[in-house]
Write an enzyme that holds these catalytic residues in place. Structure first.
Site, short mmCIF file in Angstrom:
data_model
loop_
_atom_site.label_atom_id
_atom_site.label_comp_id
_atom_site.label_asym_id
_atom_site.label_seq_id
_atom_site.Cartn_x
_atom_site.Cartn_y
_atom_site.Cartn_z
CB THR A 99 33.23 -12.81 36.40
OG1 THR A 99 33.28 -11.72 35.98
CG2 THR A 99 31.87 -13.68 34.82
CE LYS A 174 32.77 -9.25 34.06
NZ LYS A 174 32.81 -9.28 34.62
CE LYS A 242 35.83 -16.96 35.69
NZ LYS A 242 35.81 -16.09 36.03
#
Length: 251
Positions: A99, A174, A242
């Site tokens: 990701t 995502k 993150k």
């Protein structure tokens, strides 16, 4: 095995190891590399070949998967002078499962196209349990036509393959998932804590919530583990933070 595409898998951590295992189980020849070799030991015992560097792993592969922690690692892995775009063979397909940043995914895809390779972003969702079960959702920044040559490999570990038809769009999708999931997890935890403080039957409360618009995947699956006292992590909190920072930056 002669007719199977050769696969390199770089990053055999919590998610990467079981994903690479599914590809191996499907009969593809797999070469692996990871910063810590011990994390690839089980795969090597099952027939994967170890390579000392990402470049060595990817040199002769038809398809290269990467699954590392942060965009900075992805950038170095692909775009450094001795990175994957330089050391893979022409025609190779490079698939990043990390990701990461939508902008970086676009940069990699464009650079790959110029150098006669194909690269696309393909982050996954479903957590460690989904990786082990082979039931992940693959979120692809490419078209169905683009992924046709490697779709069978993706299907070894993904029960759902969602194509968003453009470089970086898999990453953006995502991140949308992570924004929703973050809210659902906090909502579930606060709801259960509130119910406990109120002296309610927690499982009855959970079932009631699942019957209305307050329901969520977190309430359905994660709450049951919490109520059983199972707080084993399936994902690193620092990686989730993150992801949310990437979503904020992109927004």
């Amino acid at each position: 095995m002669a007719n199977k595409l050769s696969v390199a898998f770089i990053g055999t951590g919590i998610m990467g190891a079981p994903i690479a295992g599914h590809i191996l189980d499907a009969g593809y020849p797999v070469t692996v590399n990871n910063r810590t070799k011990s994390k690839a030991a089980a795969l090597i015992q099952r027939g994967a070949v170890w390579a000392d560097t990402p470049a060595d792993a990817a040199a002769n592969a038809d398809v290269v998967f990467t699954m590392v922690g942060y965009p900075s690692e992805v950038e170095e892995l692909y775009l450094a002078g001795d990175g994957l775009l330089a050391c893979t063979k022409p025609g190779a397909v490079l698939i990043d499962l990390t990701t990461s940043s939508p902008e970086l995914a676009r940069d990699i895809a464009e650079a790959a196209q110029v150098s006669g390779r194909m690269a696309f972003d393909c982050p996954v969702t479903g957590g460690e349990s989904g990786a082990i079960a082979g039931t992940l959702t693959a979120i692809v920044g490419a078209t169905e036509n683009d992924i046709a040559p490697v779709r069978d490999i993706l299907a070894t570990f993904a029960a759902n393959i969602c194509c968003f038809d453009g470089a970086g769009k898999g990453q953006a999708a995502k991140l949308a998932n992570q924004v929703s999931l973050g809210a659902c997890m906090v909502g579930m935890a606060d709801a259960m804590a509130f119910a406990e403080l109120s002296g309610l039957d927690l499982e009855k409360t959970r079932q009631m919530i699942l019957g209305g618009t307050g329901k969520s995947g977190a309430m359905e699956s994660l709450a049951t583990k919490a109520l059983d006292g199972d707080y084993k992590p399936g994902f690193m909190v620092e990686h989730f933070i993150k992801d949310l920072r990437l979503a904020l930056a992109y927004a």
